[in-house]
Design a protein around this motif. Structure first.
Motif, PDB file in Angstrom:
ATOM      1  N   MET A   1     -24.220   0.748  45.268  1.00  0.00           N
ATOM      2  CA  MET A   1     -25.095  -0.052  46.111  1.00  0.00           C
ATOM      3  C   MET A   1     -24.261  -0.974  47.001  1.00  0.00           C
ATOM      4  SD  MET A   1     -28.211  -1.042  46.957  1.00  0.00           S
ATOM      5  CE  MET A   1     -29.577  -1.366  45.915  1.00  0.00           C
ATOM      6  N   ALA A   2     -23.241  -1.585  46.462  1.00  0.00           N
ATOM      7  CA  ALA A   2     -22.414  -2.502  47.253  1.00  0.00           C
ATOM      8  C   ALA A   2     -21.738  -1.757  48.398  1.00  0.00           C
ATOM      9  CB  ALA A   2     -21.375  -3.184  46.371  1.00  0.00           C
ATOM     10  N   ARG A   3     -21.283  -0.538  48.144  1.00  0.00           N
ATOM     11  CA  ARG A   3     -20.627   0.250  49.186  1.00  0.00           C
ATOM     12  C   ARG A   3     -21.603   0.624  50.292  1.00  0.00           C
ATOM     13  NH1 ARG A   3     -20.465   5.337  49.814  1.00  0.00           N
ATOM     14  NH2 ARG A   3     -21.091   5.883  47.721  1.00  0.00           N
TER      15      ARG A   3
ATOM     16  N   LYS B   1     -24.409  -1.056  51.121  1.00  0.00           N
ATOM     17  CA  LYS B   1     -24.736  -2.277  51.862  1.00  0.00           C
ATOM     18  C   LYS B   1     -23.604  -2.659  52.809  1.00  0.00           C
ATOM     19  CE  LYS B   1     -26.053  -5.513  49.015  1.00  0.00           C
ATOM     20  NZ  LYS B   1     -26.588  -6.390  47.953  1.00  0.00           N
ATOM     21  N   GLN B   2     -22.371  -2.497  52.373  1.00  0.00           N
ATOM     22  CA  GLN B   2     -21.218  -2.807  53.225  1.00  0.00           C
ATOM     23  C   GLN B   2     -21.174  -1.862  54.424  1.00  0.00           C
ATOM     24  OE1 GLN B   2     -17.395  -2.357  51.306  1.00  0.00           O
ATOM     25  NE2 GLN B   2     -16.445  -3.816  52.705  1.00  0.00           N
ATOM     26  N   ALA B   3     -21.436  -0.582  54.209  1.00  0.00           N
ATOM     27  CA  ALA B   3     -21.422   0.400  55.297  1.00  0.00           C
ATOM     28  C   ALA B   3     -22.563   0.120  56.285  1.00  0.00           C
ATOM     29  CB  ALA B   3     -21.531   1.816  54.732  1.00  0.00           C
ATOM     30  N   LEU B   4     -23.724  -0.249  55.774  1.00  0.00           N
ATOM     31  CA  LEU B   4     -24.853  -0.571  56.652  1.00  0.00           C
ATOM     32  C   LEU B   4     -24.546  -1.814  57.486  1.00  0.00           C
ATOM     33  CD1 LEU B   4     -27.828   0.061  54.207  1.00  0.00           C
ATOM     34  CD2 LEU B   4     -27.307   1.381  56.278  1.00  0.00           C
ATOM     35  N   ALA B   5     -24.003  -2.842  56.856  1.00  0.00           N
ATOM     36  CA  ALA B   5     -23.690  -4.086  57.556  1.00  0.00           C
ATOM     37  C   ALA B   5     -22.623  -3.879  58.621  1.00  0.00           C
ATOM     38  CB  ALA B   5     -23.245  -5.147  56.562  1.00  0.00           C
ATOM     39  N   ALA B   6     -21.819  -2.844  58.489  1.00  0.00           N
ATOM     40  CA  ALA B   6     -20.760  -2.559  59.463  1.00  0.00           C
ATOM     41  C   ALA B   6     -21.290  -1.884  60.723  1.00  0.00           C
ATOM     42  CB  ALA B   6     -19.684  -1.681  58.820  1.00  0.00           C
ATOM     43  N   LEU B   7     -22.529  -1.414  60.701  1.00  0.00           N
ATOM     44  CA  LEU B   7     -23.110  -0.799  61.898  1.00  0.00           C
ATOM     45  C   LEU B   7     -23.284  -1.870  62.972  1.00  0.00           C
ATOM     46  CD1 LEU B   7     -25.900   1.392  60.261  1.00  0.00           C
ATOM     47  CD2 LEU B   7     -23.751   2.198  61.256  1.00  0.00           C
ATOM     48  N   PRO B   8     -23.044  -1.538  64.235  1.00  0.00           N
ATOM     49  CA  PRO B   8     -23.230  -2.519  65.316  1.00  0.00           C
ATOM     50  C   PRO B   8     -24.670  -3.031  65.357  1.00  0.00           C
ATOM     51  CG  PRO B   8     -22.215  -0.497  66.142  1.00  0.00           C
ATOM     52  CD  PRO B   8     -22.625  -0.237  64.735  1.00  0.00           C
TER      53      PRO B   8
ATOM     54  N   ALA C   1     -27.156   5.272  59.969  1.00  0.00           N
ATOM     55  CA  ALA C   1     -27.464   4.743  58.640  1.00  0.00           C
ATOM     56  C   ALA C   1     -27.865   5.868  57.694  1.00  0.00           C
ATOM     57  CB  ALA C   1     -28.571   3.697  58.735  1.00  0.00           C
ATOM     58  N   GLN C   2     -28.656   6.813  58.198  1.00  0.00           N
ATOM     59  CA  GLN C   2     -29.083   7.939  57.375  1.00  0.00           C
ATOM     60  C   GLN C   2     -27.901   8.817  56.965  1.00  0.00           C
ATOM     61  OE1 GLN C   2     -32.425   8.757  56.249  1.00  0.00           O
ATOM     62  NE2 GLN C   2     -31.103   9.965  54.950  1.00  0.00           N
ATOM     63  N   SER C   3     -26.837   8.798  57.753  1.00  0.00           N
ATOM     64  CA  SER C   3     -25.657   9.630  57.483  1.00  0.00           C
ATOM     65  C   SER C   3     -24.701   9.012  56.470  1.00  0.00           C
ATOM     66  CB  SER C   3     -24.901   9.883  58.789  1.00  0.00           C
ATOM     67  OG  SER C   3     -25.726  10.552  59.712  1.00  0.00           O
ATOM     68  N   ILE C   4     -24.934   7.768  56.074  1.00  0.00           N
ATOM     69  CA  ILE C   4     -24.058   7.110  55.103  1.00  0.00           C
ATOM     70  C   ILE C   4     -24.254   7.772  53.743  1.00  0.00           C
ATOM     71  CG2 ILE C   4     -23.656   4.933  53.873  1.00  0.00           C
ATOM     72  CD1 ILE C   4     -24.438   3.494  56.491  1.00  0.00           C
ATOM     73  N   PRO C   5     -23.152   8.138  53.074  1.00  0.00           N
ATOM     74  CA  PRO C   5     -23.273   8.761  51.751  1.00  0.00           C
ATOM     75  C   PRO C   5     -24.093   7.887  50.791  1.00  0.00           C
ATOM     76  CG  PRO C   5     -21.027   8.921  52.539  1.00  0.00           C
ATOM     77  CD  PRO C   5     -21.762   8.027  53.501  1.00  0.00           C
TER      78      PRO C   5
ATOM     79  N   GLU D   1     -33.977  -1.423  42.306  1.00  0.00           N
ATOM     80  CA  GLU D   1     -34.325  -0.002  42.432  1.00  0.00           C
ATOM     81  C   GLU D   1     -33.529   0.688  43.524  1.00  0.00           C
ATOM     82  OE1 GLU D   1     -36.795  -2.411  42.757  1.00  0.00           O
ATOM     83  OE2 GLU D   1     -37.372  -2.378  40.648  1.00  0.00           O
ATOM     84  N   GLY D   2     -32.774  -0.075  44.329  1.00  0.00           N
ATOM     85  CA  GLY D   2     -31.947   0.527  45.361  1.00  0.00           C
ATOM     86  C   GLY D   2     -32.500   0.423  46.760  1.00  0.00           C
ATOM     87  N   ARG D   3     -33.567  -0.334  46.948  1.00  0.00           N
ATOM     88  CA  ARG D   3     -34.099  -0.534  48.300  1.00  0.00           C
ATOM     89  C   ARG D   3     -33.306  -1.633  48.997  1.00  0.00           C
ATOM     90  NH1 ARG D   3     -39.070  -0.057  45.255  1.00  0.00           N
ATOM     91  NH2 ARG D   3     -39.991   1.963  45.742  1.00  0.00           N
ATOM     92  N   ILE D   4     -33.094  -1.447  50.283  1.00  0.00           N
ATOM     93  CA  ILE D   4     -32.324  -2.403  51.074  1.00  0.00           C
ATOM     94  C   ILE D   4     -33.138  -2.780  52.305  1.00  0.00           C
ATOM     95  CG2 ILE D   4     -30.214  -2.751  52.435  1.00  0.00           C
ATOM     96  CD1 ILE D   4     -28.853  -0.693  50.581  1.00  0.00           C
TER      97      ILE D   4
END
Length: 80
Positions: free
Chosen positions: A1-3, A5-12, A44-48, A22-25
């Motif tokens: 989950m932390a990985r 969230k970090q990948a999502l936050a890195a999006l421009p 975002a959808q492409s993030i593993p 439960e894993g919702r963000i």
């Protein structure tokens, strides 16, 4: 989950606001064009480990409107 969230936050233009056990963000995406938001959603959808993305709300207005003053309709001192 932390990985994730970090990948999502890195999006421009992205900001992660929170998550559930439960894993919702909750994520906000901002861009100057709707097509850029669509690109961000695709990225975002492409993030593993991201299972699905759901656009809950979309709002668009010209940046100039952000400088307009909005009257306070709750101000009881205004005469109607």
């Amino acid at each position: 989950m932390a990985r994730v969230k970090q990948a999502l936050a890195a999006l421009p233009g992205a900001q992660v606001h929170g998550s559930s056990a439960e894993g919702r963000i909750v994520l906000t995406l901002e861009a100057d064009r709707s097509s850029h938001v669509a690109d961000q959603l695709h990225a975002a959808q492409s993030i593993p480990d991201v299972v699905s993305i759901a656009l809950v709300y979309q709002h668009h207005e010209h940046a100039d409107s952000l400088n307009e003053e909005i009257p306070d309709e709750t101000d009881s001192s205004r005469v109607h």
